[in-house]
Motif scaffolding. Structure first.
Motif, mmCIF file in Angstrom:
data_model
loop_
_atom_site.group_PDB
_atom_site.id
_atom_site.type_symbol
_atom_site.label_atom_id
_atom_site.label_comp_id
_atom_site.label_asym_id
_atom_site.label_seq_id
_atom_site.Cartn_x
_atom_site.Cartn_y
_atom_site.Cartn_z
ATOM 1 N N ASP A 722 0.820 -1.215 0.000
ATOM 2 C CA ASP A 722 0.000 0.000 0.000
ATOM 3 C C ASP A 722 0.851 1.262 0.000
ATOM 4 O O ASP A 722 0.316 2.376 0.087
ATOM 5 C CB ASP A 722 -0.927 0.020 1.225
ATOM 6 N N GLY A 723 2.161 1.087 -0.060
ATOM 7 C CA GLY A 723 3.055 2.243 -0.125
ATOM 8 C C GLY A 723 3.572 2.710 1.219
ATOM 9 O O GLY A 723 4.237 3.747 1.304
ATOM 10 N N ARG A 724 3.309 1.960 2.278
ATOM 11 C CA ARG A 724 3.782 2.356 3.595
ATOM 12 C C ARG A 724 5.215 1.854 3.823
ATOM 13 O O ARG A 724 5.592 0.786 3.344
ATOM 14 C CB ARG A 724 2.871 1.800 4.692
ATOM 15 N N VAL A 725 5.980 2.632 4.571
ATOM 16 C CA VAL A 725 7.294 2.197 5.036
ATOM 17 C C VAL A 725 7.109 1.797 6.497
ATOM 18 O O VAL A 725 6.755 2.628 7.344
ATOM 19 C CB VAL A 725 8.355 3.305 4.898
ATOM 20 N N VAL A 726 7.332 0.520 6.794
ATOM 21 C CA VAL A 726 6.833 -0.082 8.027
ATOM 22 C C VAL A 726 7.969 -0.453 8.970
ATOM 23 O O VAL A 726 8.972 -1.043 8.568
ATOM 24 C CB VAL A 726 6.008 -1.348 7.702
ATOM 25 N N ALA A 727 7.764 -0.106 10.250
ATOM 26 C CA ALA A 727 8.604 -0.644 11.327
ATOM 27 C C ALA A 727 7.729 -1.531 12.200
ATOM 28 O O ALA A 727 6.623 -1.139 12.582
ATOM 29 C CB ALA A 727 9.206 0.477 12.157
ATOM 30 N N VAL A 728 8.194 -2.739 12.481
ATOM 31 C CA VAL A 728 7.464 -3.679 13.330
ATOM 32 C C VAL A 728 8.170 -3.751 14.672
ATOM 33 O O VAL A 728 9.387 -3.940 14.737
ATOM 34 C CB VAL A 728 7.396 -5.069 12.680
ATOM 35 N N ILE A 729 7.397 -3.583 15.745
ATOM 36 C CA ILE A 729 7.926 -3.690 17.102
ATOM 37 C C ILE A 729 7.294 -4.917 17.732
ATOM 38 O O ILE A 729 6.069 -4.959 17.932
ATOM 39 C CB ILE A 729 7.614 -2.434 17.946
ATOM 40 N N ALA A 730 8.093 -5.942 18.027
ATOM 41 C CA ALA A 730 7.523 -7.205 18.502
ATOM 42 C C ALA A 730 8.560 -7.976 19.301
ATOM 43 O O ALA A 730 9.720 -7.569 19.407
ATOM 44 C CB ALA A 730 7.027 -8.040 17.324
ATOM 45 N N ASP A 731 8.106 -9.092 19.866
ATOM 46 C CA ASP A 731 8.966 -9.914 20.703
ATOM 47 C C ASP A 731 8.607 -11.382 20.488
ATOM 48 O O ASP A 731 7.441 -11.709 20.330
ATOM 49 C CB ASP A 731 8.764 -9.543 22.182
ATOM 50 N N GLY A 732 9.626 -12.247 20.464
ATOM 51 C CA GLY A 732 9.349 -13.679 20.448
ATOM 52 C C GLY A 732 9.656 -14.348 19.131
ATOM 53 O O GLY A 732 9.791 -13.720 18.085
ATOM 54 N N ILE A 733 9.746 -15.675 19.185
ATOM 55 C CA ILE A 733 10.076 -16.482 18.013
ATOM 56 C C ILE A 733 9.011 -16.347 16.936
ATOM 57 O O ILE A 733 9.308 -16.283 15.747
ATOM 58 C CB ILE A 733 10.252 -17.959 18.423
ATOM 59 N N VAL A 744 11.944 -1.912 8.874
ATOM 60 C CA VAL A 744 12.768 -1.862 10.085
ATOM 61 C C VAL A 744 12.113 -2.764 11.121
ATOM 62 O O VAL A 744 10.952 -2.570 11.469
ATOM 63 C CB VAL A 744 12.890 -0.433 10.653
ATOM 64 N N GLY A 745 12.848 -3.770 11.592
ATOM 65 C CA GLY A 745 12.338 -4.657 12.631
ATOM 66 C C GLY A 745 12.932 -4.282 13.972
ATOM 67 O O GLY A 745 14.155 -4.158 14.106
ATOM 68 N N ILE A 746 12.063 -4.059 14.981
ATOM 69 C CA ILE A 746 12.517 -3.666 16.316
ATOM 70 C C ILE A 746 12.100 -4.760 17.300
ATOM 71 O O ILE A 746 10.910 -4.947 17.557
ATOM 72 C CB ILE A 746 11.918 -2.310 16.735
ATOM 73 N N ALA A 747 13.079 -5.497 17.819
ATOM 74 C CA ALA A 747 12.806 -6.562 18.788
ATOM 75 C C ALA A 747 12.892 -5.973 20.181
ATOM 76 O O ALA A 747 13.919 -5.421 20.578
ATOM 77 C CB ALA A 747 13.810 -7.701 18.629
ATOM 78 N N ILE A 748 11.798 -6.078 20.938
ATOM 79 C CA ILE A 748 11.740 -5.474 22.261
ATOM 80 C C ILE A 748 11.786 -6.546 23.338
ATOM 81 O O ILE A 748 11.286 -7.656 23.143
ATOM 82 C CB ILE A 748 10.461 -4.614 22.414
ATOM 83 N N GLY A 749 12.416 -6.231 24.467
ATOM 84 C CA GLY A 749 12.540 -7.192 25.552
ATOM 85 C C GLY A 749 13.697 -8.131 25.303
ATOM 86 O O GLY A 749 14.438 -8.021 24.322
ATOM 87 N N ALA A 750 13.886 -9.083 26.188
ATOM 88 C CA ALA A 750 14.979 -10.045 26.035
ATOM 89 C C ALA A 750 14.850 -10.803 24.732
ATOM 90 O O ALA A 750 15.816 -11.075 24.047
ATOM 91 C CB ALA A 750 14.990 -11.011 27.214
ATOM 92 N N GLY A 751 13.572 -11.133 24.371
ATOM 93 C CA GLY A 751 13.319 -11.787 23.089
ATOM 94 C C GLY A 751 14.068 -13.091 22.953
ATOM 95 O O GLY A 751 14.515 -13.696 23.902
ATOM 96 N N SER A 752 14.188 -13.548 21.734
ATOM 97 C CA SER A 752 14.914 -14.783 21.454
ATOM 98 C C SER A 752 16.080 -14.466 20.551
ATOM 99 O O SER A 752 16.148 -13.407 19.942
ATOM 100 C CB SER A 752 13.986 -15.784 20.758
#
Length: 847
Positions: A722-733, A744-752
């Motif tokens: 759709d033409g968006r430039v996306v950053a995902v903020i998430a945690d986990g496998i 842009v992927g942003i891993a938050i917390g200790a994560g994996s």
């Protein structure tokens, strides 16, 4: 056509389905004939046509699938690697070598990092490739402690530059004083700014030291020649060696410019000494310019000295992180304890940590009760009480009592080490702008020489008695003043300081390319569990269904069978259900034929019954009879709780209600990000009602709910289409593929580990304010890069015409070679100093 076989190690595969995903992606790579991915061994065997895809292409395909290839990395300390034009040639040559995944050099640190596939190329062969391009590896520093090694490297560089600069400076001062009796009356000398500035000194010397002016002119010139030769060989030898290397490989950089400039002045002066009559016969003055040669070399070294010192300050944040992890550990093996190097600790070892010592590895406490200090970590509390079963991380300090810890990792797999590694790698990663700058710098030196030659032609056309010597001075001044160091350092210096400061603030940014992409992001998509919520749900209610005989199923029975099937799952809801059963002292039976259904739940055989713990959505998809439980579901969903439906032999037996509270500062962080102009979405596998309630509570307007884990990456793709430039903020496998798909992927917390590998930004803390911090530091770093580039460009636009002599016809003044060298030394220092301002950057709570 012959076949070629490449074996790649694959990291992050958790199951056979992962291997299938990797295999399919590799099979689509052009030139690949057959692929076999072995989940057990963690390797992919690729058969391709001879001359087919390189290792870099295959590793890229693996990473696009959301996994990583375990290519080895080696860092070389190169002598003379300081300018981007050399970097481009070196990176290109190594990138084409067999088995090399990537080659990234950094001129500010003079380091080259090569990622390669073991078995396809060796480090010895890499050294040979480096030598073939014309570079040599610096003398290695044998030191296990990485902090001490870096400090020793910096000290060695500073010491080497310092004595060379001292020699050149002393020679320059001697040459300036000794040249006073030699100053001629030519138009060229009359326009020399240095000569005009030193006129009072000349008058003072004539009165205080008349013997100097009585010395034979030839002896003074021979003395200056000897001193200048000493400086050129001892202090400036690296310049001329680099220029010879560039000539051999048909390239040019700042070393070439300085070598050409000083070489022209030196040769002119030597001819004036050896054959005094030749220049006057040709219409030139017989002046010598040994003082300028020594001055140029001195100022170039001064610039390098200041720049190296500034770069040492830029690396302090990384050294601070490295210093947190100890270099030795006390390990109990059998009945004996022994002290070993931290890198020798093995997984499963029992490590003894005394009060006051740092924890050397990530692990679990098996004996002892103490407090540990985590205040040196961003978002970490000052002290945390730990005991048997507590997880601890490397770098934290044990405060009060002896602890025995079972190691989960080696010292090169800890969360702290991964953070340091990412920050170090960041300085090598370049965005599109920096790559363009590198290409520009690669051709800037030839352009400068062309401009200098054009200045020579223009001066010669003036047909004045002094035009020839003015043409020579203009040529030398242009090539000296136009050194492209300021341009080449504009981006790397800012990225290095910015990513280091970000790490101190709790945001690990992978490099300049990520910073550049973050400036274009317009949409932020948040996961729910562990991102917006705490990620540690608890059981609040257990509700039994009505049986056919009118009785209600016992809550303990529901919890028992649910815990049995959830015991094999790693999902946060499963962990909460199992913890609740143990807390109530409920015996949890074993499970057979366990099956995990991503996004739907789990199932398995418990005793003689088929037991399932599934989502409400899945229960409704199967048209299971919920009866009066529907009202309980609706009531709890309206309170942002998550119901799990427990089914035995296809009959609903009850509900387990879980609550996962939102993070305390989630609403404030979302408000700040909204003020910054971002569109905020939440992507969740929960029901629409639950997801919308959480979104409303935190200030997120848009929700995409009931998305299965395997489809999250596809949802991200739709946003991008759709033409968006996306950053995902998430945690986990489960979010690793979504993080990899995002711009842009942003891993938050200790994560994996896999989430950290798939992300571009890692926030070790769980505080959502870290997202705001990452955005702000990225924006500030990008602004600094733009400011540096603008300064560097304006500098060249201003000083090159001045160096060519544009003001001489009007003012009678020349920007002489020595002054040009001083100006050229200041320019890169200004760029680095501006970058160092990022080291004191603090995020704001309002925008």
């Amino acid at each position: 056509m012959a076949e070629r076989r490449i074996v790649l190690p694959i990291n992050g595969m958790e199951c056979g389905a992962c291997a299938t995903t990797v295999q399919r992606r590799l099979a689509r790579t052009e030139g690949v004939r057959r692929v076999h991915v072995n989940f057990t061994t963690g390797e992919a065997t690729v058969l391709s046509v001879d001359g087919g895809p390189q290792a870099a292409d295959l590793v890229k395909a693996v990473r696009e699938a959301g996994y990583d290839s375990g290519g080895a990395r080696v860092t070389f300390d190169l002598a003379g690697l300081h300018h981007a034009s050399s970097i481009a040639r070196l990176e290109r040559a190594l990138g084409e070598a067999r088995g090399v995944v990537s080659a990234r050099a950094n001129q500010s640190t003079e380091l080259l990092e090569v990622e390669y596939v073991p078995g396809l190329v060796t480090t010895r062969e890499l050294e040979q490739h480096i030598a073939a391009v014309g570079f040599s590896i610096a003398e290695p520093i044998e030191e296990r402690d990485p902090v001490e090694r870096e400090l020793l490297r910096q000290a060695r560089a500073m010491q080497g530059l310092a004595w060379k600069f001292a020699l050149a400076l002393a020679a320059m001062l001697i040459a300036v004083v000794a040249s006073m009796p030699l100053a001629g009356e030519s138009t060229a000398k009359g326009g020399d700014v240095v000569v005009r500035l030193l006129t009072p000194l000349d008058a003072g010397l004539r009165g205080a030291w008349p013997q100097l002016y009585q010395l034979d002119r030839l002896w003074i010139q021979l003395g200056l020649l000897a001193v200048t030769l000493l400086v050129m060989f001892q202090s400036g030898g690296w310049l001329y060696a680099a220029a010879r290397r560039n000539f051999r490989f048909h390239t040019a950089d700042v070393n070439t410019l300085i070598a050409v400039g000083t070489g022209v002045l030196f040769l002119y002066s030597v001819v004036a000494v050896a054959v005094p009559a030749i220049w006057p016969a040709a219409g030139f003055p017989s002046d010598v310019y040994f003082d300028s040669v020594n001055g140029i070399i001195a100022f170039v070294l001064l610039g390098r000295l200041v720049e190296t010192r500034a770069n040492g300050r830029a690396v302090h944040p990384v050294l601070g992180l490295k210093a947190l992890e100890p270099t030795v550990a006390t390990v109990r093996r059998g009945s004996e304890s022994q002290e070993v190097a931290a890198y020798q600790v093995r997984v499963g070892d029992h490590v003894i940590v005394s009060p006051g010592e740092s924890i050397p590895v990530d692990g679990t406490v098996v004996a002892g009760d103490s407090d540990i200090d985590r205040s040196m970590f961003p978002d970490g509390p000052e002290s945390v009480a730990v005991g048997p079963g507590s997880r601890v991380i490397a770098g934290a300090i044990n405060l009060t009592a002896l602890l025995e810890i079972r190691a989960h990792t080696t010292s090169r797999k800890t969360a702290l080490w991964q953070t340091v590694r990412i920050v170090e790698e960041a300085q090598f990663r370049k965005g599109v702008v920096q790559k363009r700058v590198d290409r520009l710098v690669g051709v800037l030196a030839p352009i400068v020489i062309a401009v200098a030659l054009a200045a020579v032609v223009l001066w010669m056309l003036l047909d004045q008695s002094s035009s020839a010597i003015l043409a020579m001075l203009a040529f030398v001044t242009v090539v000296v003043v136009a050194a492209p160091s300021a341009v080449s350092l504009s981006g790397p210096a800012a990225v290095r300081v910015g990513t280091g400061r970000a790490a101190e603030l709790g945001a690990v940014i992978r490099g300049g390319d990520v910073i550049e992409t973050m400036q274009r992001v317009d949409t932020l998509i948040f996961g729910k569990t562990g991102t917006i919520t705490e990620g540690t749900p608890t059981v609040t209610h257990v509700v039994g269904a009505k049986r056919a005989d009118g009785t209600t199923v016992n809550p303990a029975e529901i919890l028992q069978v649910a815990a049995a099937v959830e015991a094999r799952s790693g999902h946060p809801l499963a962990t909460a259900i199992l913890a609740s059963a143990k807390e109530k002292s409920i015996d949890v039976p074993g499970v057979e034929r366990f099956v995990e259904m991503p996004g739907r739940g789990v199932r398995g055989i418990v005793g003689r019954f088929l037991v399932e713990a599934i989502s409400v959505r899945h229960a409704r998809e199967r048209s299971l009879q919920l009866g009066r439980l529907t009202k309980d579901i609706d009531r709890h969903v309206l309170q942002s709780r998550t119901p799990v439906v427990v089914v035995v032999n296809d009959v609903v037996r009850g509900l387990i209600i879980l609550s996962d509270p939102t993070k305390a500062n989630a609403k404030e962080a979302m408000a700040q990000l909204g003020q910054m102009g971002y569109t905020l979405f939440m992507l969740s596998g929960d029901s629409k009602a639950t997801a919308q309630l959480v979104a409303k509570e935190t200030g997120i307007d848009r929700v995409v709910a009931e998305v299965e884990p395997g489809n999250k990456a596809d949802e991200i793709k739709r946003f991008q289409e759709d033409g968006r430039v996306v950053a995902v903020i998430a945690d986990g496998i489960e979010d690793a593929q979504a993080l990899a798909q995002a711009d842009v992927g942003i891993a938050i917390g200790a994560g994996s580990e896999i989430a950290m590998q798939a992300s571009d930004v890692t926030l070790p803390g769980s505080d959502l304010q870290g997202v705001v911090t990452a955005v702000q530091i990225a924006r500030q770093t990008a602004r600094t890069i733009r400011t540096n580039l603008m300064f560097a460009i304006l500098y060249h636009l201003l000083v090159i015409p001045l160096a060519a002599g544009v003001l001489y016809p009007v003012t009678g003044l020349l920007l002489t070679p020595m002054i040009a060298a001083a100006v050229a030394a200041v320019a890169p220092w200004i760029v680095v100093a501006n970058a160092l301002r990022l080291g004191s950057f603090n995020p704001t709570t309002t925008t």
